[in-house]
Design an enzyme around this catalytic site. Structure first.
Site, PDB file in Angstrom:
ATOM      1  N   ARG A   1      17.326  12.542  -5.152  1.00  0.00           N
ATOM      2  CA  ARG A   1      17.617  13.547  -6.210  1.00  0.00           C
ATOM      3  C   ARG A   1      17.135  14.919  -5.743  1.00  0.00           C
ATOM      4  O   ARG A   1      16.461  15.654  -6.458  1.00  0.00           O
ATOM      5  CB  ARG A   1      16.903  13.190  -7.515  1.00  0.00           C
ATOM      6  CG  ARG A   1      17.629  12.219  -8.375  1.00  0.00           C
ATOM      7  CD  ARG A   1      17.073  12.120  -9.784  1.00  0.00           C
ATOM      8  NE  ARG A   1      15.642  12.300  -9.896  1.00  0.00           N
ATOM      9  CZ  ARG A   1      14.727  11.399  -9.573  1.00  0.00           C
ATOM     10  NH1 ARG A   1      15.102  10.225  -9.125  1.00  0.00           N
ATOM     11  NH2 ARG A   1      13.456  11.644  -9.707  1.00  0.00           N
TER      12      ARG A   1
ATOM     13  N   SER B   1      10.120  18.038 -11.064  1.00  0.00           N
ATOM     14  CA  SER B   1       9.386  19.296 -11.228  1.00  0.00           C
ATOM     15  C   SER B   1       9.127  19.630 -12.691  1.00  0.00           C
ATOM     16  O   SER B   1       8.061  20.148 -13.041  1.00  0.00           O
ATOM     17  CB  SER B   1      10.106  20.442 -10.509  1.00  0.00           C
ATOM     18  OG  SER B   1      11.451  20.525 -10.922  1.00  0.00           O
TER      19      SER B   1
ATOM     20  N   GLU C   1       7.291  12.143   4.329  1.00  0.00           N
ATOM     21  CA  GLU C   1       6.222  11.137   4.154  1.00  0.00           C
ATOM     22  C   GLU C   1       6.804   9.730   3.986  1.00  0.00           C
ATOM     23  O   GLU C   1       6.065   8.751   4.088  1.00  0.00           O
ATOM     24  CB  GLU C   1       5.325  11.520   2.959  1.00  0.00           C
ATOM     25  CG  GLU C   1       5.892  11.242   1.569  1.00  0.00           C
ATOM     26  CD  GLU C   1       6.954  12.244   1.115  1.00  0.00           C
ATOM     27  OE1 GLU C   1       7.354  13.115   1.909  1.00  0.00           O
ATOM     28  OE2 GLU C   1       7.391  12.131  -0.048  1.00  0.00           O
TER      29      GLU C   1
ATOM     30  N   ARG D   1      18.150  22.640  -8.467  1.00  0.00           N
ATOM     31  CA  ARG D   1      17.619  21.293  -8.717  1.00  0.00           C
ATOM     32  C   ARG D   1      18.749  20.279  -8.700  1.00  0.00           C
ATOM     33  O   ARG D   1      19.846  20.560  -9.150  1.00  0.00           O
ATOM     34  CB  ARG D   1      16.910  21.240 -10.079  1.00  0.00           C
ATOM     35  CG  ARG D   1      15.635  22.054 -10.106  1.00  0.00           C
ATOM     36  CD  ARG D   1      14.900  21.823 -11.426  1.00  0.00           C
ATOM     37  NE  ARG D   1      14.588  20.414 -11.586  1.00  0.00           N
ATOM     38  CZ  ARG D   1      14.444  19.806 -12.777  1.00  0.00           C
ATOM     39  NH1 ARG D   1      14.590  20.493 -13.886  1.00  0.00           N
ATOM     40  NH2 ARG D   1      14.163  18.534 -12.827  1.00  0.00           N
TER      41      ARG D   1
ATOM     42  N   HIS E   1      11.943  14.074   2.180  1.00  0.00           N
ATOM     43  CA  HIS E   1      10.627  13.415   2.086  1.00  0.00           C
ATOM     44  C   HIS E   1      10.164  12.899   3.448  1.00  0.00           C
ATOM     45  O   HIS E   1      10.335  11.711   3.745  1.00  0.00           O
ATOM     46  CB  HIS E   1      10.720  12.225   1.134  1.00  0.00           C
ATOM     47  CG  HIS E   1      10.849  12.591  -0.306  1.00  0.00           C
ATOM     48  ND1 HIS E   1       9.766  12.776  -1.139  1.00  0.00           N
ATOM     49  CD2 HIS E   1      11.938  12.829  -1.061  1.00  0.00           C
ATOM     50  CE1 HIS E   1      10.184  13.090  -2.347  1.00  0.00           C
ATOM     51  NE2 HIS E   1      11.500  13.130  -2.331  1.00  0.00           N
TER      52      HIS E   1
ATOM     53  N   CYS F   1      10.425  18.377  -1.537  1.00  0.00           N
ATOM     54  CA  CYS F   1      11.317  18.077  -2.649  1.00  0.00           C
ATOM     55  C   CYS F   1      10.916  18.847  -3.908  1.00  0.00           C
ATOM     56  O   CYS F   1      11.049  20.059  -3.920  1.00  0.00           O
ATOM     57  CB  CYS F   1      11.380  16.564  -2.839  1.00  0.00           C
ATOM     58  SG  CYS F   1      12.914  16.071  -3.596  1.00  0.00           S
TER      59      CYS F   1
HETATM   60  N1  GLN Z   1      15.059  16.155  -8.827  1.00  0.00           N
HETATM   61  C1  GLN Z   1      13.660  16.493  -8.778  1.00  0.00           C
HETATM   62  C2  GLN Z   1      13.405  17.838  -9.501  1.00  0.00           C
HETATM   63  O1  GLN Z   1      14.306  18.492  -9.871  1.00  0.00           O
HETATM   64  C3  GLN Z   1      13.110  16.516  -7.379  1.00  0.00           C
HETATM   65  C4  GLN Z   1      13.251  15.144  -6.781  1.00  0.00           C
HETATM   66  C5  GLN Z   1      12.167  14.766  -5.822  1.00  0.00           C
HETATM   67  O2  GLN Z   1      11.124  15.410  -5.709  1.00  0.00           O
HETATM   68  N2  GLN Z   1      12.371  13.654  -5.143  1.00  0.00           N
HETATM   69  O3  GLN Z   1      12.302  18.192  -9.726  1.00  0.00           O
END
Ligand code: GLN
Length: 239
Positions: free
Chosen positions: A180, A67, A217, A122, A215, A99
């Site tokens: 993540r 992000s 997708e 996050r 996710h 995400c």
């Molecule tokens: N860790 C990412 C973030 O903080 C998000 C991870 C993802 O979109 N797969 O933006």
């Protein structure tokens, strides 16, 4: 696409897909599969600059990624700001955020009111090596496929999507892929939880906004993309 739509006498749904980072092409493929499953006709519009958002979009997908990078990468072209302005102007048009997309919906920043009222942390499950897959309990009202076609390979902008595994689960379970991932740290203050992992919220729906910390997708589960298209079609029919 347009010719086929004209021949079928069908309305074309225009879906914006933010092309900043992440599994964009897989979302494109998922939209095409979901459209085929529902007998809808879609045009997927890759969004890279603010000008791309000027098409009259019926729905939007905010893919995952990082992000912070997404905010920085779009700062000069104004893409995220244009997307947020579009969301504010069209609260009834559906948006699916996955995400990092979920982070952006809950924390748009720049003094904007959050699109989803939920606390999000996050990387809340840990760093990259703590990424995981797990079964989720899902309760989302969305149409079942009327066609069984699953195997579309997206050719969005000449890219081929990653091959994704598995089959769409039936009923109330779904395979969740968390990379993540952000973590919702409390129940939403508005809207409803539509996906849980061991009891904790991982998917939230508030009106026409749906955010998932995983996710879909990257699996064969197209129910969220079918939800998006069904919402877009019914909203468009009422305009
Ligand atoms: N860790 C990412 C973030 O903080 C998000 C991870 C993802 O979109 N797969 O933006």
């Amino acid at each position: 696409m347009f010719l086929r739509a004209a021949r079928l006498g069908k309305v074309v749904l225009h879906i914006g897909l933010a092309m900043v980072q992440g599994a964009r092409h897989e979302h494109g493929e998922a939209l095409e599969v979901a459209a085929t499953q529902l007998g809808e006709v879609v045009t997927v519009h890759p969004l890279r600059t603010a000008a791309d958002v000027e098409v009259d979009l019926d729905a939007l997908v905010l893919p995952g990624g990082e992000s912070t990078t997404m905010r920085l990468a779009t700062a000069s072209g104004g893409l995220l700001e244009a997307i947020f302005a579009w969301m504010e102007a069209h609260p009834d048009r559906p948006v699916l955020g996955t995400c990092a997309g979920a982070i952006l919906m809950a924390m748009p920043g720049e003094g904007r009111t959050a699109f989803l009222e939920i606390d999000v942390e996050r990387n809340g499950w840990g760093r990259q090596r703590r990424s995981f897959e797990a079964d989720l309990a899902v309760s989302l009202d969305c149409p079942s496929p009327t066609e069984t076609m699953q195997a579309v390979r997206s050719t969005l902008e000449g890219h081929t999507a990653l091959p994704v595994g598995g089959e769409e689960a039936t009923g109330e379970t779904m395979h969740g892929v968390f990379i993540r991932a952000p973590r919702f740290t409390a129940e939403p203050r508005r809207g409803e939880v539509i996906a849980r992992l061991d009891g904790e919220p991982v998917g939230v729906l508030d009106g026409a906004r749906l955010a998932l910390t995983c996710h879909p997708e990257l699996t064969q589960d197209r129910r969220f993309h079918r939800w998006l298209l069904a919402e877009a079609a019914s909203h468009k029919a009422g305009r």
